[in-house]
Write an enzyme that holds these catalytic residues in place. Structure first.
Site, PDB file in Angstrom:
ATOM      1  N   TRP A 280      -5.417   1.145  10.306  1.00 19.51           N
ATOM      2  CA  TRP A 280      -5.616   1.135   8.857  1.00 19.51           C
ATOM      3  C   TRP A 280      -5.480  -0.273   8.291  1.00 19.51           C
ATOM      4  O   TRP A 280      -6.188  -0.649   7.355  1.00 19.51           O
ATOM      5  CB  TRP A 280      -4.644   2.105   8.178  1.00 19.51           C
ATOM      6  CG  TRP A 280      -4.789   2.077   6.687  1.00 19.51           C
ATOM      7  CD1 TRP A 280      -3.867   1.664   5.779  1.00 19.51           C
ATOM      8  CD2 TRP A 280      -5.947   2.443   5.923  1.00 19.51           C
ATOM      9  NE1 TRP A 280      -4.376   1.750   4.504  1.00 19.51           N
ATOM     10  CE2 TRP A 280      -5.654   2.232   4.570  1.00 19.51           C
ATOM     11  CE3 TRP A 280      -7.207   2.929   6.259  1.00 19.51           C
ATOM     12  CZ2 TRP A 280      -6.563   2.488   3.549  1.00 19.51           C
ATOM     13  CZ3 TRP A 280      -8.121   3.183   5.232  1.00 19.51           C
ATOM     14  CH2 TRP A 280      -7.782   2.965   3.896  1.00 19.51           C
TER      15      TRP A 280
ATOM     16  N   TYR B 117       0.835  -1.203   0.000  1.00 18.33           N
ATOM     17  CA  TYR B 117       0.000   0.000   0.000  1.00 18.33           C
ATOM     18  C   TYR B 117       0.871   1.256   0.000  1.00 18.33           C
ATOM     19  O   TYR B 117       0.654   2.177  -0.786  1.00 18.33           O
ATOM     20  CB  TYR B 117      -0.933  -0.027   1.219  1.00 18.33           C
ATOM     21  CG  TYR B 117      -1.797   1.203   1.350  1.00 18.33           C
ATOM     22  CD1 TYR B 117      -2.828   1.456   0.444  1.00 18.33           C
ATOM     23  CD2 TYR B 117      -1.586   2.114   2.386  1.00 18.33           C
ATOM     24  CE1 TYR B 117      -3.621   2.586   0.571  1.00 18.33           C
ATOM     25  CE2 TYR B 117      -2.375   3.239   2.515  1.00 18.33           C
ATOM     26  CZ  TYR B 117      -3.390   3.472   1.611  1.00 18.33           C
ATOM     27  OH  TYR B 117      -4.162   4.600   1.735  1.00 18.33           O
TER      28      TYR B 117
ATOM     29  N   GLU C  25     -11.815   5.636   4.797  1.00 17.27           N
ATOM     30  CA  GLU C  25     -11.275   6.471   5.883  1.00 17.27           C
ATOM     31  C   GLU C  25     -12.296   6.608   7.009  1.00 17.27           C
ATOM     32  O   GLU C  25     -11.927   6.601   8.189  1.00 17.27           O
ATOM     33  CB  GLU C  25     -10.845   7.842   5.367  1.00 17.27           C
ATOM     34  CG  GLU C  25      -9.660   7.814   4.419  1.00 17.27           C
ATOM     35  CD  GLU C  25      -8.352   7.314   5.022  1.00 17.27           C
ATOM     36  OE1 GLU C  25      -8.235   7.221   6.269  1.00 17.27           O
ATOM     37  OE2 GLU C  25      -7.430   7.010   4.243  1.00 17.27           O
TER      38      GLU C  25
END
Length: 189
Positions: A56, A26, A48
């Site tokens: 995350w 990522y 988000e």
């Protein structure tokens, strides 16, 4: 770890970007790269919002489940979700099953659908940071909230979006390349 770290592959990365293989991929290929398009930005706003209060990596590892559950993040399709869809999503182990975040996603899809084509992209990108801003040297130099993220959050809320406070808006800005928070000696900078 507060600065860039040297990975086993010989590349320097932001400390978080070398902590797991999912993060490495990522960090190296997506985070901080410009994202455009209403659908792509709707996806990032959704992810988000779901990340709020979680790590995350939890979201990243369920990303495909989110894409399936939310019809490829097509705002028009998600805007049509009804109570049965909400119940279906609350039972879907491929996503985070949080009623408030699911309802916010449906409301956000309606808000996105109410905008003209390209208007969400224009709204988000009108808050892009100064590309000449000095590169952060350590993670401590990276803010959680900025005047720009506060303004973006207000504009999104004014357009009908939910779960888009200043901290979430700043994470969106980082992820979508509106600001470049890769550390100064990170290879991805």
């Amino acid at each position: 770890m507060t600065g860039a770290v040297l990975g086993a592959d010989g590349l320097r990365r932001c400390g978080w970007g070398d902590s797991a293989e999912d993060y490495r991929a990522y960090h190296d290929t997506e985070w901080g790269r410009p994202v455009h398009g209403d659908r792509a930005l709707f996806e990032r706003i959704t992810l988000e919002a779901f990340q709020s209060g979680l790590s995350w990596i939890t979201i990243l590892r369920r990303r495909e489940g989110f894409r399936t559950a939310f019809r490829g993040f097509d705002p028009a399709a998600v805007a049509e979700f009804d109570d049965a869809d909400v119940e279906r999503l609350l039972a879907d182990t491929g996503i985070i099953r949080n009623r408030a975040k699911i309802l916010a996603t449906v409301a956000n899809a309606k808000a996105a659908r109410a905008l003209a084509d390209g208007e969400l992209d224009a709204l988000v990108w009108s808050h892009a940071g100064d590309p000449a801003r000095p590169a952060p040297r350590t993670l401590a130099d990276v803010p959680a909230v900025t005047p720009g993220s506060t303004a973006l959050a207000k504009d999104l809320k004014r357009a009908g979006f939910r779960f888009v406070g200043p901290t979430t808006a700043y994470a969106l800005m980082q992820a979508c390349g509106l600001v470049n928070d890769h550390l100064a000696d990170c290879h991805a900078r």
